[in-house]
Design an enzyme around this catalytic site. Structure first.
Site, PDB file in Angstrom:
ATOM      1  N   ASP A  12      57.730-108.367 -12.123  1.00 25.59           N
ATOM      2  CA  ASP A  12      58.121-109.410 -13.081  1.00 25.59           C
ATOM      3  C   ASP A  12      58.985-110.479 -12.444  1.00 25.59           C
ATOM      4  OD1 ASP A  12      56.802-107.730 -14.876  1.00 25.59           O
ATOM      5  OD2 ASP A  12      58.634-106.567 -15.132  1.00 25.59           O
ATOM      6  N   HIS A  40      51.985-110.303 -17.210  1.00 30.05           N
ATOM      7  CA  HIS A  40      52.661-111.529 -16.801  1.00 30.05           C
ATOM      8  C   HIS A  40      52.358-112.665 -17.761  1.00 30.05           C
ATOM      9  CE1 HIS A  40      48.993-110.938 -14.472  1.00 30.05           C
ATOM     10  NE2 HIS A  40      48.788-112.232 -14.583  1.00 30.05           N
TER      11      HIS A  40
HETATM   12  P1  2SA Z   1      52.603 -97.209 -14.516  1.00 31.26           P
HETATM   13  O1  2SA Z   1      52.283 -97.524 -15.955  1.00 31.26           O
HETATM   14  O2  2SA Z   1      52.143 -95.848 -14.106  1.00 31.26           O
HETATM   15  O3  2SA Z   1      52.173 -98.261 -13.553  1.00 31.26           O
HETATM   16  O4  2SA Z   1      54.222 -97.141 -14.474  1.00 31.26           O
HETATM   17  C1  2SA Z   1      54.891 -96.654 -13.330  1.00 31.26           C
HETATM   18  C2  2SA Z   1      56.149 -97.450 -13.045  1.00 31.26           C
HETATM   19  O5  2SA Z   1      55.809 -98.790 -12.723  1.00 31.26           O
HETATM   20  C3  2SA Z   1      56.479 -99.682 -13.586  1.00 31.26           C
HETATM   21  N1  2SA Z   1      55.622-100.812 -13.940  1.00 31.26           N
HETATM   22  C4  2SA Z   1      56.085-102.038 -14.154  1.00 31.26           C
HETATM   23  N2  2SA Z   1      57.293-102.584 -13.895  1.00 31.26           N
HETATM   24  C5  2SA Z   1      57.444-103.882 -14.238  1.00 31.26           C
HETATM   25  N3  2SA Z   1      56.487-104.640 -14.876  1.00 31.26           N
HETATM   26  C6  2SA Z   1      55.289-104.107 -15.140  1.00 31.26           C
HETATM   27  N4  2SA Z   1      54.417-104.748 -15.954  1.00 31.26           N
HETATM   28  C7  2SA Z   1      54.813-105.009 -17.361  1.00 31.26           C
HETATM   29  C8  2SA Z   1      55.536-106.344 -17.450  1.00 31.26           C
HETATM   30  C9  2SA Z   1      55.649-103.838 -17.858  1.00 31.26           C
HETATM   31  C10 2SA Z   1      55.946-103.790 -19.322  1.00 31.26           C
HETATM   32  O6  2SA Z   1      55.075-107.286 -16.851  1.00 31.26           O
HETATM   33  O7  2SA Z   1      56.556-106.465 -18.100  1.00 31.26           O
HETATM   34  O8  2SA Z   1      55.440-104.539 -20.143  1.00 31.26           O
HETATM   35  O9  2SA Z   1      56.728-102.847 -19.675  1.00 31.26           O
HETATM   36  C11 2SA Z   1      55.023-102.773 -14.732  1.00 31.26           C
HETATM   37  N5  2SA Z   1      53.934-101.975 -14.777  1.00 31.26           N
HETATM   38  C12 2SA Z   1      54.310-100.769 -14.299  1.00 31.26           C
HETATM   39  C13 2SA Z   1      56.753 -98.850 -14.851  1.00 31.26           C
HETATM   40  O10 2SA Z   1      57.788 -99.416 -15.647  1.00 31.26           O
HETATM   41  C14 2SA Z   1      57.099 -97.522 -14.259  1.00 31.26           C
HETATM   42  O11 2SA Z   1      58.425 -97.555 -13.793  1.00 31.26           O
HETATM   43  P1  GDP Z   2      55.014-111.378 -12.978  1.00 30.88           P
HETATM   44  O1  GDP Z   2      54.649-110.028 -13.513  1.00 30.88           O
HETATM   45  O2  GDP Z   2      55.667-111.325 -11.639  1.00 30.88           O
HETATM   46  O3  GDP Z   2      53.875-112.353 -12.993  1.00 30.88           O
HETATM   47  O4  GDP Z   2      56.141-111.954 -13.953  1.00 30.88           O
HETATM   48  P2  GDP Z   2      56.204-111.911 -15.559  1.00 30.88           P
HETATM   49  O5  GDP Z   2      55.345-112.993 -16.103  1.00 30.88           O
HETATM   50  O6  GDP Z   2      55.992-110.510 -16.062  1.00 30.88           O
HETATM   51  O7  GDP Z   2      57.741-112.218 -15.812  1.00 30.88           O
HETATM   52  C1  GDP Z   2      58.311-113.430 -15.412  1.00 30.88           C
HETATM   53  C2  GDP Z   2      58.830-114.165 -16.666  1.00 30.88           C
HETATM   54  O8  GDP Z   2      59.684-115.200 -16.263  1.00 30.88           O
HETATM   55  C3  GDP Z   2      57.735-114.839 -17.470  1.00 30.88           C
HETATM   56  O9  GDP Z   2      58.098-114.809 -18.822  1.00 30.88           O
HETATM   57  C4  GDP Z   2      57.727-116.277 -16.938  1.00 30.88           C
HETATM   58  O10 GDP Z   2      57.273-117.224 -17.906  1.00 30.88           O
HETATM   59  C5  GDP Z   2      59.183-116.481 -16.660  1.00 30.88           C
HETATM   60  N1  GDP Z   2      59.469-117.355 -15.515  1.00 30.88           N
HETATM   61  C6  GDP Z   2      58.791-117.486 -14.338  1.00 30.88           C
HETATM   62  N2  GDP Z   2      59.445-118.317 -13.508  1.00 30.88           N
HETATM   63  C7  GDP Z   2      60.560-118.710 -14.169  1.00 30.88           C
HETATM   64  C8  GDP Z   2      61.680-119.563 -13.810  1.00 30.88           C
HETATM   65  O11 GDP Z   2      61.773-120.099 -12.722  1.00 30.88           O
HETATM   66  N3  GDP Z   2      62.654-119.701 -14.771  1.00 30.88           N
HETATM   67  C9  GDP Z   2      62.603-119.091 -15.995  1.00 30.88           C
HETATM   68  N4  GDP Z   2      63.598-119.275 -16.840  1.00 30.88           N
HETATM   69  N5  GDP Z   2      61.579-118.291 -16.345  1.00 30.88           N
HETATM   70  C10 GDP Z   2      60.585-118.110 -15.439  1.00 30.88           C
HETATM   71 MG    MG Z   3      55.036-108.718 -15.072  1.00 27.26          MG
END
Ligand code: 2SA
Ligand code: GDP
Ligand code: MG
Length: 427
Positions: A12, A40
């Site tokens: 993220d 994302h």
């Molecule tokens: P999994 O489901 O087996 O892949 O989970 C294992 C660990 O990997 C982490 N994980 C993530 N961490 C951050 N962002 C992810 N994507 C979503 C997002 C997560 C969400 O963009 O926000 O919506 O909760 C993602 N996917 C997997 C997970 O938290 C476990 O620690």
């Molecule tokens: P990814 O999984 O790495 O693609 O990231 P995510 O989309 O899950 O999380 C990044 C969040 O931060 C999203 O809500 C984006 O719209 C937001 N975002 C990305 N770049 C920026 C930034 O430079 N500033 C702010 N404030 N938000 C950002």
């Molecule tokens: Mg993400």
């Protein structure tokens, strides 16, 4: 040649936004690992697109998109996500492809994901997975009992019967392992049979496709999913996802030779976040952490969970860079730090009074480390309206320079807001 965008922390970081911007000048955008756990968000002209499994290159009408062989695909979610994007005005006709070698995520994989988490929560801490069946699918892949997309869409005589047989055998092993859980296996088989024709136009031999794209000098961009600290080998095991989320997963998940890779862009959030369980040395379980969470809107795109927040950790980034070899960095969400008077940054870990050479593999050791911080002055001004890098406040530039110097990797872009327009290029 292919360029690659990789998450450098726990995910993220804002990879989707950089991919979207780069895709203006890209012919093919590929995902190589993970599944619909990789949430994302991309914001274009105030329209918010939520992605989970599909490549972010879909936002650009000229970009062709591929889910590579290393991706795991839950077919109903594939169509649901596509429909949501189409409803927002995206036209994916003829420019979205799926590797025939990709593994299928079945509904029972998702059930097993949750059963396993429940099982773990009684003994040790559960992983905090997204519940999307990612781990169970990679497990059946590794145990060679998984089913791939080509098994489903194959037209050869007897192919469907073979698919049914393999599916039933796989289900039986899951029932043996997890007890007789209630589940409509036959109903799932029927639904999959109906998806066969709908899925066919998307399925290609991705190895031949990507090989030709590179030979034809097409511009290829690989969109990393999750991030290095969630890598099955190099992350904080077992609190990781089940794929190689680093540079290795690009090679194995697409089937391209290492020499086809040119730039590796590391996406670095200006602070650190983590979703799910597992160690997080710079986590701030206090008002500062809550400020980062609320100013940064740190909520999981897929599960809606609050992301844990803490300071930037250069020990993590140095380790991450040593594995992925970033050619340049995109520092994102710098604007989230706008109101902080002082910004601590982790520059070392001490264990029993000794500075560690690298990020420890063992979680008991990691739990004991003392984080060494250096505190940098904040800039205490709004950078969201700034249009060029040079206009950034001096202290913001110093913060970026500190990262560059520590890692010896240049910063190429700086994110100052969620929109496409909020990205400064460093001269
Ligand atoms: P999994 O489901 O087996 O892949 O989970 C294992 C660990 O990997 C982490 N994980 C993530 N961490 C951050 N962002 C992810 N994507 C979503 C997002 C997560 C969400 O963009 O926000 O919506 O909760 C993602 N996917 C997997 C997970 O938290 C476990 O620690
Ligand atoms: P990814 O999984 O790495 O693609 O990231 P995510 O989309 O899950 O999380 C990044 C969040 O931060 C999203 O809500 C984006 O719209 C937001 N975002 C990305 N770049 C920026 C930034 O430079 N500033 C702010 N404030 N938000 C950002
Ligand atoms: Mg993400």
């Amino acid at each position: 040649m292919a360029d690659v965008v990789l998450g450098s922390q726990w995910g993220d970081e804002g990879k989707g936004k950089l991919v979207d911007i780069l895709c203006e000048d890209i012919d093919v955008c590929c995902r190589c690992a993970g599944g619909n756990n990789a949430g994302h968000t991309i914001v274009v002209d105030n329209v918010k697109y939520d992605f989970h499994m599909l490549p972010s290159g879909l936002v650009n009408p000229k970009c062709v998109n591929l889910l590579g062989s290393g991706v795991v695909i839950h077919i109903p979610s594939f169509f649901e996500e596509l429909q949501n994007l189409v409803d927002k005005g995206l036209d994916a006709t003829g420019r979205l492809f799926v590797s025939s070698r990709a593994q299928i995520v079945f509904d029972f994989h998702q059930r097993v994901d949750k059963l396993r988490e429940a099982e773990l929560s009684g003994k040790q801490a559960s992983i905090g997975t997204t519940g999307k069946g990612i781990g169970p699918t990679y497990s059946t892949k590794a145990s060679r009992s998984g089913l791939r997309i080509h098994h489903l869409v194959n037209d050869e005589e007897g192919a469907w019967e073979l698919f049914e047989e393999k599916y039933r055998r796989l289900v039986k092993t899951r029932l043996q392992r997890y007890g007789d859980f209630e589940y409509d296996f036959e109903g799932e088989l029927q639904r999959l049979k109906e998806y066969r024709e709908t899925l066919k136009p998307y399925v290609i031999d991705s190895v031949a496709f990507i090989h030709k794209a590179i030979a034809d000098k097409k511009k290829v961009l690989v969109e990393g999913a999750n991030a290095l600290m969630l890598d099955i080998d190099f992350g904080t095991y077992p609190y990781v996802t089940s794929s190689n989320t680093g540079i290795g997963g690009v090679i194995t998940g697409l089937g391209v030779p290492p020499r086809a890779i040119r730039n590796v862009y590391g996406v670095v959030k200006a602070y650190t976040t983590r979703v799910g369980e597992g160690p997080f040395p710079t986590e701030q379980l206090n008002a500062e952490g809550e400020r980062l969470q609320s100013i940064g809107f740190e909520v999981g795109v897929t599960t809606g969970r609050k992301r844990r927040c803490g300071w930037l950790d250069l020990v993590v980034l140095k380790y991450s860079n040593s594995i992925n070899g970033y050619t340049s960095l995109n520092i994102t969400k710098l604007d989230v730090l706008d109101t902080f008077k002082e910004i601590p940054v982790a520059v070392g870990y001490k264990l029993n009074g000794e500075l560690l050479e690298s990020f420890p593999a063992d979680l008991l050791q990691l739990a004991k480390v003392e984080v060494v911080y250096e505190t940098l002055p904040g800039w205490e001004s709004d950078i969201t309206q700034i249009k060029t890098y040079d206009e950034l406040p001096e202290n913001a530039k110093k913060y970026l320079k500190f990262i560059e110097d520590y890692l010896n990797v240049p910063v190429e872009w700086v994110g100052t807001g969620p929109g496409r327009e909020s990205m400064l290029s460093k001269p």
